[in-house]
Motif scaffolding. Sequence first.
Motif, PDB file in Angstrom:
ATOM      1  N   GLU A  99       0.822  -1.280   0.138  1.00 29.73           N
ATOM      2  CA  GLU A  99       0.070   0.158  -0.082  1.00 29.73           C
ATOM      3  C   GLU A  99       0.735   1.291  -0.079  1.00 29.73           C
ATOM      4  N   MET A 100       1.969   1.191   0.674  1.00 31.97           N
ATOM      5  CA  MET A 100       2.956   2.384   0.562  1.00 31.97           C
ATOM      6  C   MET A 100       3.459   2.673  -0.842  1.00 31.97           C
ATOM      7  N   ASP A 101       3.835   1.583  -1.324  1.00 37.12           N
ATOM      8  CA  ASP A 101       4.246   1.703  -2.762  1.00 37.12           C
ATOM      9  C   ASP A 101       3.453   2.387  -3.782  1.00 37.12           C
ATOM     10  N   ARG A 102       1.911   1.733  -3.567  1.00 39.07           N
ATOM     11  CA  ARG A 102       0.875   2.444  -4.589  1.00 39.07           C
ATOM     12  C   ARG A 102       0.628   3.700  -4.099  1.00 39.07           C
ATOM     13  N   PHE A 103       0.650   4.109  -2.845  1.00 32.42           N
ATOM     14  CA  PHE A 103       0.410   5.357  -2.342  1.00 32.42           C
ATOM     15  C   PHE A 103       1.576   6.490  -2.803  1.00 32.42           C
ATOM     16  N   TYR A 104       2.959   5.982  -2.797  1.00 28.42           N
ATOM     17  CA  TYR A 104       3.664   7.158  -3.021  1.00 28.42           C
ATOM     18  C   TYR A 104       4.100   6.936  -4.671  1.00 28.42           C
ATOM     19  N   SER A 105       3.755   5.934  -5.220  1.00 33.10           N
ATOM     20  CA  SER A 105       4.075   6.018  -6.647  1.00 33.10           C
ATOM     21  C   SER A 105       2.696   6.943  -7.336  1.00 33.10           C
ATOM     22  N   GLU A 106       1.751   6.783  -6.771  1.00 33.82           N
ATOM     23  CA  GLU A 106       0.576   7.736  -7.244  1.00 33.82           C
ATOM     24  C   GLU A 106       0.857   9.136  -7.076  1.00 33.82           C
ATOM     25  N   MET A 107       1.366   9.346  -5.738  1.00 31.72           N
ATOM     26  CA  MET A 107       1.451  10.887  -5.372  1.00 31.72           C
ATOM     27  C   MET A 107       2.547  11.463  -6.103  1.00 31.72           C
ATOM     28  N   SER A 108       3.610  10.764  -6.589  1.00 33.70           N
ATOM     29  CA  SER A 108       4.771  11.316  -7.042  1.00 33.70           C
ATOM     30  C   SER A 108       4.879  11.244  -8.739  1.00 33.70           C
ATOM     31  N   TYR A 109       3.469  10.383  -9.293  1.00 32.24           N
ATOM     32  CA  TYR A 109       3.078  10.456 -10.641  1.00 32.24           C
ATOM     33  C   TYR A 109       4.259   9.342 -11.116  1.00 32.24           C
ATOM     34  N   GLY A 110       4.438   8.569 -10.543  1.00 33.88           N
ATOM     35  CA  GLY A 110       5.175   7.375 -10.840  1.00 33.88           C
ATOM     36  C   GLY A 110       6.720   7.479 -10.785  1.00 33.88           C
ATOM     37  N   LYS A 111       7.145   8.685 -10.184  1.00 33.04           N
ATOM     38  CA  LYS A 111       8.742   8.754 -10.024  1.00 33.04           C
ATOM     39  C   LYS A 111       9.117   8.127  -8.796  1.00 33.04           C
ATOM     40  N   LEU A 112       8.475   7.620  -7.792  1.00 31.46           N
ATOM     41  CA  LEU A 112       9.060   7.110  -6.674  1.00 31.46           C
ATOM     42  C   LEU A 112       8.108   5.840  -5.987  1.00 31.46           C
ATOM     43  N   GLY A 113       8.789   4.942  -5.777  1.00 33.59           N
ATOM     44  CA  GLY A 113       8.199   3.842  -5.249  1.00 33.59           C
ATOM     45  C   GLY A 113       8.949   2.894  -4.259  1.00 33.59           C
ATOM     46  N   PHE A 114       8.284   1.700  -4.043  1.00 32.36           N
ATOM     47  CA  PHE A 114       9.231   0.893  -2.994  1.00 32.36           C
ATOM     48  C   PHE A 114       9.291  -0.500  -3.521  1.00 32.36           C
ATOM     49  N   HIS A 115      10.580  -1.231  -3.420  1.00 37.07           N
ATOM     50  CA  HIS A 115      10.419  -2.599  -3.821  1.00 37.07           C
ATOM     51  C   HIS A 115       9.461  -3.540  -3.002  1.00 37.07           C
ATOM     52  N   PRO A 116       8.952  -4.453  -3.516  1.00 36.65           N
ATOM     53  CA  PRO A 116       8.043  -5.363  -2.621  1.00 36.65           C
ATOM     54  C   PRO A 116       8.712  -6.304  -1.779  1.00 36.65           C
ATOM     55  N   PRO A 117       7.996  -6.616  -0.617  1.00 42.62           N
ATOM     56  CA  PRO A 117       9.000  -7.530   0.441  1.00 42.62           C
ATOM     57  C   PRO A 117       9.637  -8.869  -0.389  1.00 42.62           C
ATOM     58  N   GLY A 118      10.804  -9.129  -0.308  1.00 46.58           N
ATOM     59  CA  GLY A 118      11.435 -10.135  -1.068  1.00 46.58           C
ATOM     60  C   GLY A 118      12.221  -9.822  -2.165  1.00 46.58           C
ATOM     61  N   ALA A 119      11.982  -8.686  -2.592  1.00 48.75           N
ATOM     62  CA  ALA A 119      12.713  -8.129  -3.864  1.00 48.75           C
ATOM     63  C   ALA A 119      13.252  -6.679  -3.615  1.00 48.75           C
ATOM     64  N   GLY A 120      13.643  -6.624  -2.342  1.00 53.02           N
ATOM     65  CA  GLY A 120      14.308  -5.535  -2.065  1.00 53.02           C
ATOM     66  C   GLY A 120      14.005  -4.701  -0.739  1.00 53.02           C
ATOM     67  N   SER A 121      12.728  -4.894  -0.570  1.00 50.93           N
ATOM     68  CA  SER A 121      12.339  -4.502   0.961  1.00 50.93           C
ATOM     69  C   SER A 121      11.883  -5.619   1.688  1.00 50.93           C
ATOM     70  N   ASP A 122      11.942  -5.340   2.979  1.00 50.50           N
ATOM     71  CA  ASP A 122      11.810  -6.414   4.070  1.00 50.50           C
ATOM     72  C   ASP A 122      11.192  -6.018   5.287  1.00 50.50           C
ATOM     73  N   TYR A 123      10.799  -6.893   5.967  1.00 46.84           N
ATOM     74  CA  TYR A 123      10.415  -6.585   7.523  1.00 46.84           C
ATOM     75  C   TYR A 123      11.195  -7.379   8.277  1.00 46.84           C
ATOM     76  N   THR A 124      11.066  -6.947   9.643  1.00 43.81           N
ATOM     77  CA  THR A 124      11.941  -7.738  10.850  1.00 43.81           C
ATOM     78  C   THR A 124      11.328  -8.735  11.402  1.00 43.81           C
ATOM     79  N   PRO A 125      11.491  -9.674  12.299  1.00 41.12           N
ATOM     80  CA  PRO A 125      10.851 -10.353  12.994  1.00 41.12           C
ATOM     81  C   PRO A 125      10.350  -9.417  14.202  1.00 41.12           C
ATOM     82  N   VAL A 126       9.243  -9.761  14.928  1.00 46.48           N
ATOM     83  CA  VAL A 126       8.827  -8.871  15.915  1.00 46.48           C
ATOM     84  C   VAL A 126       9.877  -8.622  17.051  1.00 46.48           C
TER      85      VAL A 126
END
Length: 131
Positions: A99-126
């Motif tokens: 959702e963050m990728d979708r939001f930032y991509s839309e607000m920046s007219y496609g100039k900024l976005g985030f890689h999906p989890p496992g393809a550059g982005s990730d999250y830590t264990p709790v």
Amino acid sequence: MKEYPLPPRLICLLWLLALCALIARSHAAQTPEAGFTPFTCETATPPTAELLQSWAQRRAAPASAWTEGRKRLLLVRVDFSDLVTVPFTPTQGTNLLVEMDRFYSEMSYGKLGFHPPGAGSDYTPVLRMPR
């Protein structure tokens, strides 16, 4: 009957209208022989070749690596010992990153976005934080 004073903005507006009417009357009294040139509306001149070329160069300029492109993101999941809640699940973390990728991509007219989890982005264990 009670009289209400005029608000200051209305008084300023009335003074401005009176001043404009006075200026218009003085301009109408002038003749072309007195040095007065009337306003004429003309079409805009087309941009020059140099201006068009500079616009094209700016549009073709490479993106700034700091502010544009796909970014890697690390979502740190934290659980506090004195706060009784359910920690972020991996599915919630993935959904948040998408959702963050979708939001930032839309607000920046496609100039900024985030890689999906496992393809550059990730999250830590709790991570359990002490009080």
